[in-house]
Motif scaffolding. Sequence first.
Motif, PDB file in Angstrom:
ATOM      1  N   UNK A  27       5.404 -23.186 -17.096  1.00 48.11           N
ATOM      2  CA  UNK A  27       5.219 -24.067 -15.942  1.00 48.11           C
ATOM      3  C   UNK A  27       6.507 -24.157 -15.149  1.00 48.11           C
ATOM      4  N   UNK A  28       6.392 -23.951 -13.826  1.00 47.13           N
ATOM      5  CA  UNK A  28       7.544 -24.106 -12.936  1.00 47.13           C
ATOM      6  C   UNK A  28       7.557 -25.563 -12.489  1.00 47.13           C
ATOM      7  N   UNK A  29       8.640 -26.261 -12.782  1.00 46.94           N
ATOM      8  CA  UNK A  29       8.706 -27.703 -12.505  1.00 46.94           C
ATOM      9  C   UNK A  29       8.875 -27.949 -11.005  1.00 46.94           C
ATOM     10  N   UNK A  30       8.092 -28.916 -10.474  1.00 46.28           N
ATOM     11  CA  UNK A  30       8.242 -29.322  -9.075  1.00 46.28           C
ATOM     12  C   UNK A  30       9.048 -30.617  -8.989  1.00 46.28           C
ATOM     13  N   UNK A  31       8.725 -31.543  -9.858  1.00 47.14           N
ATOM     14  CA  UNK A  31       9.392 -32.837  -9.832  1.00 47.14           C
ATOM     15  C   UNK A  31       9.397 -33.427 -11.245  1.00 47.14           C
ATOM     16  N   UNK A  32      10.455 -34.170 -11.572  1.00 48.56           N
ATOM     17  CA  UNK A  32      10.535 -34.789 -12.900  1.00 48.56           C
ATOM     18  C   UNK A  32      11.140 -36.177 -12.756  1.00 48.56           C
ATOM     19  N   UNK A  33      10.755 -37.083 -13.657  1.00 47.84           N
ATOM     20  CA  UNK A  33      11.221 -38.467 -13.578  1.00 47.84           C
ATOM     21  C   UNK A  33      12.218 -38.789 -14.676  1.00 47.84           C
ATOM     22  N   UNK A  34      13.208 -39.602 -14.340  1.00 47.24           N
ATOM     23  CA  UNK A  34      14.169 -40.053 -15.361  1.00 47.24           C
ATOM     24  C   UNK A  34      13.612 -41.342 -15.973  1.00 47.24           C
ATOM     25  N   UNK A  35      13.459 -41.306 -17.305  1.00 49.26           N
ATOM     26  CA  UNK A  35      12.886 -42.432 -18.058  1.00 49.26           C
ATOM     27  C   UNK A  35      14.030 -43.105 -18.818  1.00 49.26           C
ATOM     28  N   UNK A  36      13.836 -44.369 -19.211  1.00 47.18           N
ATOM     29  CA  UNK A  36      14.856 -45.031 -20.034  1.00 47.18           C
ATOM     30  C   UNK A  36      15.113 -44.272 -21.326  1.00 47.18           C
ATOM     31  N   UNK A  37      14.062 -43.619 -21.848  1.00 44.10           N
ATOM     32  CA  UNK A  37      14.244 -42.844 -23.079  1.00 44.10           C
ATOM     33  C   UNK A  37      15.293 -41.742 -22.871  1.00 44.10           C
ATOM     34  N   UNK A  38      15.310 -41.127 -21.686  1.00 45.02           N
ATOM     35  CA  UNK A  38      16.321 -40.091 -21.403  1.00 45.02           C
ATOM     36  C   UNK A  38      17.721 -40.691 -21.478  1.00 45.02           C
ATOM     37  N   UNK A  39      17.857 -41.894 -20.919  1.00 45.75           N
ATOM     38  CA  UNK A  39      19.170 -42.542 -20.920  1.00 45.75           C
ATOM     39  C   UNK A  39      19.555 -42.948 -22.345  1.00 45.75           C
ATOM     40  N   UNK A  40      18.548 -43.364 -23.136  1.00 46.02           N
ATOM     41  CA  UNK A  40      18.814 -43.692 -24.548  1.00 46.02           C
ATOM     42  C   UNK A  40      19.216 -42.444 -25.337  1.00 46.02           C
ATOM     43  N   UNK A  41      18.600 -41.285 -25.004  1.00 47.31           N
ATOM     44  CA  UNK A  41      18.959 -40.043 -25.701  1.00 47.31           C
ATOM     45  C   UNK A  41      20.433 -39.719 -25.457  1.00 47.31           C
ATOM     46  N   UNK A  42      20.897 -39.959 -24.233  1.00 48.74           N
ATOM     47  CA  UNK A  42      22.309 -39.707 -23.917  1.00 48.74           C
ATOM     48  C   UNK A  42      23.221 -40.627 -24.726  1.00 48.74           C
TER      49      UNK A  42
END
Length: 316
Positions: A27-42
């Motif tokens: 799948x070629x990505x068009x748009x993606x959202x930043x979730x709190x989980x992403x920030x927690x992963x960092x």
Amino acid sequence: MKALIFENELKQVEIPESECQNNEALIKIKMAGICNTDIEILAGYMNFHGVIGHEFVGVVEEVAGDSSLIGKRVVGEINIGCGSCEYCLRGLQRHCPSRNVLGIFQKNGAFAEKITLPIQNLFPVPDTITDEEAVFIEPLAACIEIFEQIHILPGESVAVIGDGKLGLLIAIVFNQFGCRVSLIGKHRDKLAIAAKSGIEIHQSDKEFSTKFPIVVEASGNASGLVKALALIRPRGTIILKSTYHGEVSLDTSKIVIDEINVLGSRCGRFGPAIRLLEHKLIHLDELISGIVPFDDYIKAFELARQKNTLKVLLKF
Ligand SMILES: [Zn+2]
Ligand SMILES: [Zn+2]
């Protein structure tokens, strides 16, 4: 292809393009959202190292097997089950003990130019849903999951604790279902968005004289759980949507004495979320704080971390 990798720090790197395995689509990505989980992963959550990101919309480029999906705009469920255990056979891949999770556990995620996912995880997106809306299908499905877990009567009073992205979305979904929703948060601007759709808003949990049969904890903070216990009526149900860092200390006596149900709730099915958006029953414009080009990811994450920010989208 370009991808955002987290390995001690977040950086954009060039990695080899993913290849479709059996029953997978590229799948070629068009748009993606930043979730709190992403920030927690960092911050160390799940100890994940790799390409992060799990909220996306993209276009199928290649498929191993069935080619009818090629060229279709799709979103994808993020839990990838083994396909043969008792949970997978009951359609509960999200509880498969050997599951991988897109951008969260043992599977490279959506902050990349291309990703692979099993075909059965994919859902074509109807034309009436914009890319911006489609990115919300994953978190919206997580809100609707609550309705799969407990029987909720329309008209019931529900308190939602937390005015972040998820708390707002949960309040909006319950409101749409006909519940009387009270949203408790700290941010005037975010609460104002909920108020526009008829949700009662509160900046303090001390303002209530009656207690609630249902309280949803989505504050992302362990203190929200203490608030939830103060707001719940005997025999009521507290729904936990937040994951917390580390352990939480809690007076469990009240749970026993008041016979309170505590229900954990995570990911949900995409089908109902797609239908809510397809029929324009949910409006999300005001939940978007910014649309940032993928190459400006540093700016996007800075924006996403700010207290008054809601959803930040990466555009590819
Ligand atoms: Zn998420
Ligand atoms: Zn399984």
